[in-house]
Structures are given as structure tokens and as C-alpha cells.
Design a protein around this motif. Structure first.
Motif, PDB file in Angstrom:
ATOM      1  N   VAL A  99       0.859  -1.193   0.000  1.00 51.85           N
ATOM      2  CA  VAL A  99       0.000   0.000   0.000  1.00 51.85           C
ATOM      3  C   VAL A  99       0.895   1.243   0.000  1.00 51.85           C
ATOM      4  O   VAL A  99       1.969   1.262   0.592  1.00 51.85           O
ATOM      5  N   LEU A 100       0.413   2.270  -0.668  1.00 52.64           N
ATOM      6  CA  LEU A 100       1.201   3.478  -0.887  1.00 52.64           C
ATOM      7  C   LEU A 100       0.691   4.610  -0.007  1.00 52.64           C
ATOM      8  O   LEU A 100      -0.520   4.771   0.179  1.00 52.64           O
ATOM      9  N   THR A 101       1.634   5.383   0.496  1.00 49.09           N
ATOM     10  CA  THR A 101       1.257   6.562   1.277  1.00 49.09           C
ATOM     11  C   THR A 101       2.310   7.650   1.097  1.00 49.09           C
ATOM     12  O   THR A 101       3.506   7.352   1.013  1.00 49.09           O
ATOM     13  N   PRO A 102       1.902   8.902   1.049  1.00 54.53           N
ATOM     14  CA  PRO A 102       2.893   9.989   1.058  1.00 54.53           C
ATOM     15  C   PRO A 102       3.404  10.203   2.482  1.00 54.53           C
ATOM     16  O   PRO A 102       2.872   9.646   3.452  1.00 54.53           O
ATOM     17  N   ALA A 103       4.436  10.993   2.607  1.00 57.86           N
ATOM     18  CA  ALA A 103       5.017  11.272   3.927  1.00 57.86           C
ATOM     19  C   ALA A 103       4.180  12.331   4.634  1.00 57.86           C
ATOM     20  O   ALA A 103       4.600  13.488   4.797  1.00 57.86           O
ATOM     21  N   ARG A 104       2.992  11.927   5.073  1.00 54.00           N
ATOM     22  CA  ARG A 104       2.091  12.794   5.843  1.00 54.00           C
ATOM     23  C   ARG A 104       1.487  11.952   6.948  1.00 54.00           C
ATOM     24  O   ARG A 104       0.926  10.876   6.701  1.00 54.00           O
ATOM     25  N   GLU A 105       1.592  12.426   8.168  1.00 47.77           N
ATOM     26  CA  GLU A 105       1.265  11.581   9.323  1.00 47.77           C
ATOM     27  C   GLU A 105      -0.161  11.069   9.292  1.00 47.77           C
ATOM     28  O   GLU A 105      -0.424   9.883   9.513  1.00 47.77           O
ATOM     29  N   GLU A 106      -1.135  11.956   9.037  1.00 48.65           N
ATOM     30  CA  GLU A 106      -2.529  11.523   9.095  1.00 48.65           C
ATOM     31  C   GLU A 106      -2.839  10.483   8.024  1.00 48.65           C
ATOM     32  O   GLU A 106      -3.651   9.567   8.225  1.00 48.65           O
ATOM     33  N   LEU A 107      -2.159  10.599   6.873  1.00 49.23           N
ATOM     34  CA  LEU A 107      -2.395   9.636   5.790  1.00 49.23           C
ATOM     35  C   LEU A 107      -1.692   8.308   6.078  1.00 49.23           C
ATOM     36  O   LEU A 107      -2.189   7.241   5.709  1.00 49.23           O
ATOM     37  N   ILE A 122       3.581  -4.617   2.793  1.00 47.19           N
ATOM     38  CA  ILE A 122       4.675  -3.701   2.501  1.00 47.19           C
ATOM     39  C   ILE A 122       4.114  -2.281   2.570  1.00 47.19           C
ATOM     40  O   ILE A 122       3.201  -1.939   1.809  1.00 47.19           O
ATOM     41  N   ILE A 123       4.629  -1.504   3.507  1.00 53.64           N
ATOM     42  CA  ILE A 123       4.242  -0.092   3.586  1.00 53.64           C
ATOM     43  C   ILE A 123       5.201   0.693   2.700  1.00 53.64           C
ATOM     44  O   ILE A 123       6.418   0.689   2.906  1.00 53.64           O
ATOM     45  N   HIS A 124       4.630   1.363   1.694  1.00 49.02           N
ATOM     46  CA  HIS A 124       5.432   2.070   0.692  1.00 49.02           C
ATOM     47  C   HIS A 124       5.211   3.579   0.876  1.00 49.02           C
ATOM     48  O   HIS A 124       4.145   4.108   0.537  1.00 49.02           O
ATOM     49  N   MET A 125       6.220   4.229   1.414  1.00 47.58           N
ATOM     50  CA  MET A 125       6.125   5.678   1.633  1.00 47.58           C
ATOM     51  C   MET A 125       7.054   6.417   0.675  1.00 47.58           C
ATOM     52  O   MET A 125       8.123   5.906   0.319  1.00 47.58           O
ATOM     53  N   TYR A 126       6.631   7.606   0.265  1.00 51.65           N
ATOM     54  CA  TYR A 126       7.448   8.375  -0.673  1.00 51.65           C
ATOM     55  C   TYR A 126       7.401   9.856  -0.338  1.00 51.65           C
ATOM     56  O   TYR A 126       6.460  10.346   0.290  1.00 51.65           O
ATOM     57  N   ASN A 127       8.445  10.560  -0.760  1.00 52.33           N
ATOM     58  CA  ASN A 127       8.410  12.020  -0.875  1.00 52.33           C
ATOM     59  C   ASN A 127       9.372  12.417  -1.983  1.00 52.33           C
ATOM     60  O   ASN A 127      10.362  11.727  -2.240  1.00 52.33           O
ATOM     61  N   ALA A 128       9.073  13.505  -2.666  1.00 52.12           N
ATOM     62  CA  ALA A 128       9.864  13.921  -3.824  1.00 52.12           C
ATOM     63  C   ALA A 128      11.206  14.482  -3.371  1.00 52.12           C
ATOM     64  O   ALA A 128      11.312  15.141  -2.322  1.00 52.12           O
ATOM     65  N   SER A 129      12.235  14.213  -4.190  1.00 51.91           N
ATOM     66  CA  SER A 129      13.586  14.575  -3.770  1.00 51.91           C
ATOM     67  C   SER A 129      14.337  15.474  -4.746  1.00 51.91           C
ATOM     68  O   SER A 129      15.395  16.009  -4.414  1.00 51.91           O
ATOM     69  N   SER A 130      13.830  15.671  -5.953  1.00 51.41           N
ATOM     70  CA  SER A 130      14.580  16.407  -6.973  1.00 51.41           C
ATOM     71  C   SER A 130      14.491  17.917  -6.744  1.00 51.41           C
ATOM     72  O   SER A 130      13.561  18.411  -6.101  1.00 51.41           O
ATOM     73  N   PRO A 131      15.453  18.670  -7.276  1.00 51.98           N
ATOM     74  CA  PRO A 131      15.428  20.134  -7.108  1.00 51.98           C
ATOM     75  C   PRO A 131      14.138  20.766  -7.611  1.00 51.98           C
ATOM     76  O   PRO A 131      13.606  21.685  -6.969  1.00 51.98           O
ATOM     77  N   THR A 145      13.918  18.275   3.270  1.00 54.53           N
ATOM     78  CA  THR A 145      13.491  17.073   2.564  1.00 54.53           C
ATOM     79  C   THR A 145      13.925  15.833   3.342  1.00 54.53           C
ATOM     80  O   THR A 145      13.143  14.870   3.491  1.00 54.53           O
ATOM     81  N   VAL A 146      15.166  15.837   3.850  1.00 53.04           N
ATOM     82  CA  VAL A 146      15.647  14.707   4.650  1.00 53.04           C
ATOM     83  C   VAL A 146      14.844  14.605   5.944  1.00 53.04           C
ATOM     84  O   VAL A 146      14.418  13.502   6.340  1.00 53.04           O
ATOM     85  N   ASP A 147      14.617  15.717   6.585  1.00 60.23           N
ATOM     86  CA  ASP A 147      13.862  15.714   7.849  1.00 60.23           C
ATOM     87  C   ASP A 147      12.449  15.172   7.655  1.00 60.23           C
ATOM     88  O   ASP A 147      11.947  14.398   8.488  1.00 60.23           O
ATOM     89  N   LEU A 148      11.822  15.573   6.574  1.00 61.34           N
ATOM     90  CA  LEU A 148      10.475  15.082   6.274  1.00 61.34           C
ATOM     91  C   LEU A 148      10.468  13.555   6.170  1.00 61.34           C
ATOM     92  O   LEU A 148       9.607  12.876   6.753  1.00 61.34           O
ATOM     93  N   ALA A 149      11.421  13.005   5.414  1.00 67.57           N
ATOM     94  CA  ALA A 149      11.485  11.561   5.217  1.00 67.57           C
ATOM     95  C   ALA A 149      11.803  10.834   6.517  1.00 67.57           C
ATOM     96  O   ALA A 149      11.204   9.793   6.835  1.00 67.57           O
ATOM     97  N   VAL A 150      12.727  11.375   7.293  1.00 67.63           N
ATOM     98  CA  VAL A 150      13.144  10.721   8.545  1.00 67.63           C
ATOM     99  C   VAL A 150      12.014  10.740   9.569  1.00 67.63           C
ATOM    100  O   VAL A 150      11.711   9.720  10.212  1.00 67.63           O
ATOM    101  N   ARG A 151      11.374  11.892   9.763  1.00 68.29           N
ATOM    102  CA  ARG A 151      10.287  11.993  10.749  1.00 68.29           C
ATOM    103  C   ARG A 151       9.167  11.019  10.441  1.00 68.29           C
ATOM    104  O   ARG A 151       8.654  10.331  11.341  1.00 68.29           O
ATOM    105  N   HIS A 152       8.802  10.920   9.196  1.00 71.80           N
ATOM    106  CA  HIS A 152       7.672  10.064   8.859  1.00 71.80           C
ATOM    107  C   HIS A 152       8.062   8.595   8.798  1.00 71.80           C
ATOM    108  O   HIS A 152       7.225   7.714   8.998  1.00 71.80           O
ATOM    109  N   THR A 153       9.341   8.318   8.539  1.00 67.66           N
ATOM    110  CA  THR A 153       9.803   6.937   8.641  1.00 67.66           C
ATOM    111  C   THR A 153       9.699   6.461  10.089  1.00 67.66           C
ATOM    112  O   THR A 153       9.319   5.298  10.350  1.00 67.66           O
ATOM    113  N   LYS A 154      10.027   7.319  11.024  1.00 66.70           N
ATOM    114  CA  LYS A 154       9.901   6.954  12.439  1.00 66.70           C
ATOM    115  C   LYS A 154       8.445   6.691  12.812  1.00 66.70           C
ATOM    116  O   LYS A 154       8.147   5.791  13.615  1.00 66.70           O
TER     117      LYS A 154
END
Length: 608
Positions: A99-107, A122-131, A145-154
Motif C-alpha cells: 500500500v502506498l502513502t505519502p510522507a504525511r502523518e494523518e495519511l 509492505i508499507i510504501h512511503m514516498y516524498n519527492a527529492s529532486s530540485p 526534505t531529509v527531515d520530512l522523510a526521517v520523521r515520517h519513517t519513524k
């Protein structure tokens, strides 16, 4: 068309010691279908629940062990579908749903509620990384961008701990992270981002690897550039033994298949894609083509079973409401088909050579223009050669062999080819096998279920043969010092219908055919010489041709076929026997003598 000032070229990665060009694929990757999520979001009319369940069951039947089923937080429909397949027990024990989810806590929390109680997720989380996305879409810099990914991974990790407890569902989890727009991201930053995510996750082991999915979200460079980025990532990521590198190519440049294959050479372990390449814009990578490319090289495509492509096409097209293109690799209606005469001739010869090799114990497939055996994909040989105005004699003859069991002499193939060409030119359409067989029966006056008796001007009603001595020829032979025994001749007597009226006829010759020709000349004034004759036992075939129906077996009792080419004696005398116009006839019967006589009358009917 002067793009130099408007479009920026891709920047290649400097990887002078790349290893992937020397490698060869020897095993299949882990396959993950994203048809129900990535594919579904690309449809003008998204699938309803019935269609999604039908598609899901087909993916299981094909053998997928990882299936991305939904974006549960995106809609009640997706959430409800995930709950339905869990609560209805539709997920086999060995299959992982993704299942797919963006890096947003409520979602993320909504996503975990959707999968509660499933066995393997499999929990599939994503956030965009390109300039482009960092600056234009989200207004983030690299640290944010790194903080967003790390916080939501936790957050994902905490929820995994909660929902893996027996009282909360007892689910076994894996984690997949995608730096969305990976191919437009600085390679070193992509590595930095994923290393931070792995550290925050803290659960990756050799038995439960973290999946880093590296998407060509928009394909902006050639496939070798994608391979370089994958190899570079694999070298730099560290702790490679606990990392599973996944590919998710799109097809904006039309290179999705090549990008996936080169990405696998570069060290990737896994591929996400869709059946027949459905997806946003020009589509996701086509898993069917990827798998069968491996298959054609002798590599088993993992657990996937694609031996019934027609049924897979039926399900995918009915659920997606999109056609599979007739020229789609492997699965298209026309890809195993030859219309061209030269191609048909090569394929026909290839099939004959293949039969001989198989009989000698060599199973290796090697047929011109056919990289795989159609039967391996649930297709039949009858569909390989199809006829239109571009087709050749070899293909037409092959179809007749398959349908009727006949094996036409080469000169007769040329003659009948002209008959079919005239029909094809007149109709300007493809001719079906039924069109061809009916034309064959009609032209050579053969009975069939569709045409009935279908008699020509001359038709055999009855006959008998008896031996006779030709004293004149015998005396001449003796006078010339030949063998003293007198040659044996045959008397023919029988009844022949001419335009439906029955006549008693008789004649003499050095065999049944010459005796019949003698009788025909005496009775009807038609004279002809035999230029070519052949016969054979009929091959097993599927259509009723000649003979009597065997009601017990549902097959024809006809056992033999004869082919005769006649020429007019007066024309032969003027231009030579080889240049004279030939008239072909065919005879089918259980009795080999009767087949030759019927063939002569068939040819005489055409001559008349």
C-alpha cells in the motif's frame, strides 16, 4: 524545431568504471505489480471494486507474490477495497500486499488502519527529492526534505510495532521508501536521503530488507543513464546486504523496458510495473514484455506463469477498458502473424526444420521471425500465418496443410496462390482460413461440409480396372530387341458425369490415369497430357474434407490425396511441355486409385 534554447539536456553521471555493460541477466527479479494502484490512477474510468477483485485474482493466478493494491488514504473506495480483500480472505498466505502513502502523518495512520489484520504488508512511503519538486512544488531545501522523510519513517516504524502485535492484527511488515523523481535528483543527495531513512527505520536485516524504490518518475534520460545511477546508488548506499534495490521506470521516452533491463544489470533486485505497460502518460514499465524477454533467452521468469496470454489480455482489457495494441510485444494479436510472402515461406520452412530437430531429440526452438514458440504463450500455430494481398504461396500452402492435411506440390502452390491473390485483391481484406479452404475446395471441385458435393464439369460416379495386353506395343518392343515379355496395360470402364449427365466410358492405358484420359478423349473429345503427379497420405487435420464422416470419431475417413497437373498436347507441341499452361486437379478418397482418377477429372474440369 529548434529546441536548443528551450530544453536542457540531461547531465550524465561520470562513472568511468561502470560494470553493468559486461553483465548478462541470468535470473528473474522480484516482480511487483502496481496495476491496481499506479495503473488504476492512470485510467480515465478507474476500476470499480468488481473489476479490481477480478484483476487481483488474475494477478494471483499469474503468480505475483507482491501486489500493490491501493492508495488507501486517497479515497474511501481504495480503503474499502483493501478491507474487503483482507476480511474476505482473498490474500494467500505467501503473498505480500503493498500500500502506498505519502510522507504525511494523518495519511500514514489511515493507511495502517486499512491494512489491519492482513498477514503480510509492505508499507510504501514516498516524498519527492529532486530540485524541481523541492523548490517549485514543496518549497523545501535538502535538509527539510531529509527531515520530512526521517520523521515520517519513524512514524511508520512506531505503527509497525503497534500493528504487528497479535492484539492489533499481528501483521508482518516490510518497509519500502521511494525518493520520488529519483532520476532528476542529485545522485549523492539520493544516497544521503536513503541512508538517513534506513537509519531512522532501524529494522533492516538480511531476512527483512528495506526496499529502496528508485523511480524514473518522469523518464528524462536514456536507459544507460538510468543504469549508471542504479549502479552508483548500489555502490554508495552501504550495508547493501540489508537493502533491496527496486526499479520503477516510466516510459516517457519509450525506453522503459530497456531502462529496466539495464537497471537490473546494474544491480537492482526488484521491478515494479504493470501488465502491458499501463500507467500515467506513456505508462509504467511493461512486466509481461520484461518477463518474456527473459523467457526468450532461456531464463525462467521467476514465479510468473504467462502460458495463457489470451486470458490475461481479456482480463486486463476488460478491467482497464483499454485495448492491447495489435503490435504489442508478445501479446498483440498480430505479433506472431506473418502476412508477407517471404516471411511466410521462411516460417513454413522453419516449422518443418523444427519438427525434424525435435524428432531427432533437439528441443531448442529456432524458427525464423518467431523468437518464442507461440504455443508456450497459449497461442496456436494456425494464427501465425495470415493471408492478405501481400501474402505468398508458402503461407497459403501452410494454412491448407494445417486445416485440411494436404501438402501441395510446389508448382501447385504457385497456381493456387494466383487464385487467392485474385480474391485478396478484389476484397482488399485479410482472408480467413475458412475463406482459403473454401476457395481451395471450390476451385478444385472438392466436396466439403460447407459446399456440399461441389462437382466440376466432370465427376466420377463409378469405375473398374482390368488388365489387358497391348499386342501392337508388345510386338514393337520385341522388334526393337527389348524385353521379350509383353507390357501389361489396364482397361478402364466406368460412369462419368458431364454437367450432371452420366455417360458410360471406357479406355486403355499403361495405368489408371492414362486409361481414364484415353476414355475421356474417346467419349468427350478432350485430350490432355500429365505433366506432374504426386500423392500422399493425408495429415491429421481439423476440417472435414472429402470422404465420409466417421460418426464415432467425428473425423473424416479420407486417407489419401492426389495432385495432377495436365497440359494440352497441342500447346505443348508449340511451346514445349515446360512452358505450356498447366491445369491442376485434386482428388481425395480412402482409395488411392480413386484419388488419382478424381484428381484427373478435377483438372479436366478446370481445363474445360
Amino acid at each position: 524545431m529548434d529546441p536548443g534554447k528551450k530544453y536542457k539536456p540531461y547531465e550524465p553521471l561520470k562513472l568511468s568504471d561502470r560494470q553493468w555493460p559486461e553483465k548478462v541477466l541470468r535470473k528473474a527479479p522480484i516482480w511487483t505489480s502496481v496495476d491496481l494502484r499506479d495503473g488504476n490512477q492512470a485510467l480515465a474510468n478507474p476500476m470499480n471494486e468488481r473489476q479490481k477483485i477480478l484483476f487481483f485474482k488474475k494477478l494471483l493466478e499469474v503468480g505475483f507474490q507482491e501486489i500493490e493494491v491501493a492508495f488507501p488514504s486517497a479515497s474511501d473506495t481504495d480503503f474499502g477495497f483493501v478491507r474487503h480483500i483482507i476480511e474476505s480472505g482473498l490474500i494467500p498466505d505467501g503473498v505480500w500486499i503493498q500500500v502506498l502513502t505519502p510522507a504525511r502523518e494523518e495519511l500514514i495512520r489511515r493507511t495502517f488502519e486499512a491494512v489491519k489484520g492482513a498477514k503480510n504488508v509492505i508499507i510504501h512511503m514516498y516524498n519527492a527529492s529532486s530540485p524541481l519538486f523541492r523548490e517549485v512544488v514543496f518549497g523545501n531545501d535538502k535538509p527539510k526534505t531529509v527531515d520530512l522523510a526521517v520523521r515520517h519513517t519513524k512514524i511508520v516504524t512506531e505503527l509497525m510495532d503497534h500493528y504487528s502485535k497479535p492484539e492489533n492484527g499481528g501483521t508482518r511488515f516490510r518497509y519500502e521508501y521511494s525518493p520520488e523523481t529519483f532520476t532528476q535528483t542529485e545522485p549523492d543527495f539520493a544516497v544521503e536521503l536513503c541512508q538517513a531513512v534506513r537509519t531512522a527505520y532501524g529494522k533492516a536485516t538480511k531476512d527483512n530488507k528495506i526496499i529502496f524504490n528508485l523511480p524514473a518518475t518522469v523518464e528524462i534520460g536514456p536507459p544507460n543513464h538510468y543504469a549508471d545511477m542504479i549502479e552508483y546508488f548500489g555502490r554508495k548506499i552501504g550495508d547493501r546486504e540489508v537493502v533491496e534495490i527496486s526499479l520503477h521506470p516510466h516510459n516517457d521516452r519509450g525506453c522503459g523496458i530497456a531502462a529496466a533491463e539495464l537497471g537490473l544489470l546494474a544491480g537492482a533486485d526488484r521491478v515494479e510495473g504493470c501488465m502491458f505497460g499501463n500507467g500515467e502518460r506513456t505508462g509504467n514499465v511493461d512486466i509481461v514484455t520484461l518477463a518474456l524477454n527473459l523467457f526468450s533467452q532461456g531464463v525462467k521468469p521467476g514465479p510468473l506463469d504467462l502460458s495463457d496470454l489470451p486470458s490475461l489480455v481479456d482480463v486486463v482489457t476488460s478491467c482497464n477498458e483499454l485495448p492491447v495494441h495489435p503490435r504489442h510485444p508478445y501479446a498483440g494479436e498480430l505479433v506472431m502473424t506473418a502476412f508477407s510472402g517471404s516471411h511466410q515461406d521462411a516460417i513454413k520452412k522453419g516449422f518443418l526444420a523444427q519438427e525434424k530437430r525435435n524428432a531427432a531429440g533437439d528441443p531448442v526452438w529456432s524458427v525464423p521471425y518467431l523468437p518464442v514458440d507461440p504455443k508456450d504463450l497459449g497461442l496456436n500455430y494456425e494464427a501465425v500465418i495470415r493471408v492478405n494481398s501481400q501474402s505468398g504461396k508458402g503461407g497459403i500452402a501452410y494454412l491448407l496443410t494445417q486445416a485440411l492435411g494436404v501438402d501441395l506440390p510446389r508448382r501447385m502452390q504457385v497456381s493456387f496462390y494466383q487464385v487467392i491473390q485474385a480474391i485478396a485483391d478484389q476484397t482488399s481484406k485479410e482472408l480467413s482460413i475458412e475463406d482459403i479452404t473454401q476457395a481451395f475446395c471450390r476451385h478444385y471441385h472438392l466436396p466439403s461440409l460447407e459446399l456440399g458435393k461441389n462437382e466440376g464439369k466432370f465427376a466420377l460416379r463409378s469405375f473398374s480396372l482390368s488388365e489387358a495386353q497391348n499386342q501392337v506395343n508388345g510386338a514393337a518392343a520385341n522388334a526393337n530387341g527389348a524385353n521379350s515379355s509383353t507390357p501389361r496395360y489396364r482397361n478402364f470402364s466406368g460412369t462419368i458425369a458431364c454437367n450432371g449427365k452420366v455417360h458410360e466410358v471406357s479406355g486403355t492405358g499403361n495405368g489408371p490415369i492414362s486409361a481414364l484420359l484415353d476414355a475421356m478423349e474417346k467419349t468427350f473429345g478432350v485430350s490432355a497430357d500429365v505433366r506432374e503427379y504426386s500423392e500422399h497420405a493425408l495429415r491429421p487435420h481439423t476440417m472435414h474434407l472429402g470422404g465420409e464422416a466417421d460418426t464415432k470419431k467425428g473425423q473424416t475417413r479420407a486417407q489419401a490425396a492426389s495432385y495432377v497437373e495436365l497440359v494440352r498436347p497441342e500447346e505443348s507441341a508449340k511451346v514445349g511441355a515446360n512452358k505450356a499452361t498447366g491445369y491442376w486437379g485434386v482428388g481425395i478418397d480412402v482409395d488411392i486409385t480413386a484419388t488419382s482418377l478424381k484428381a484427373v477429372l478435377s483438372a479436366l474440369s478446370n481445363m474445360a
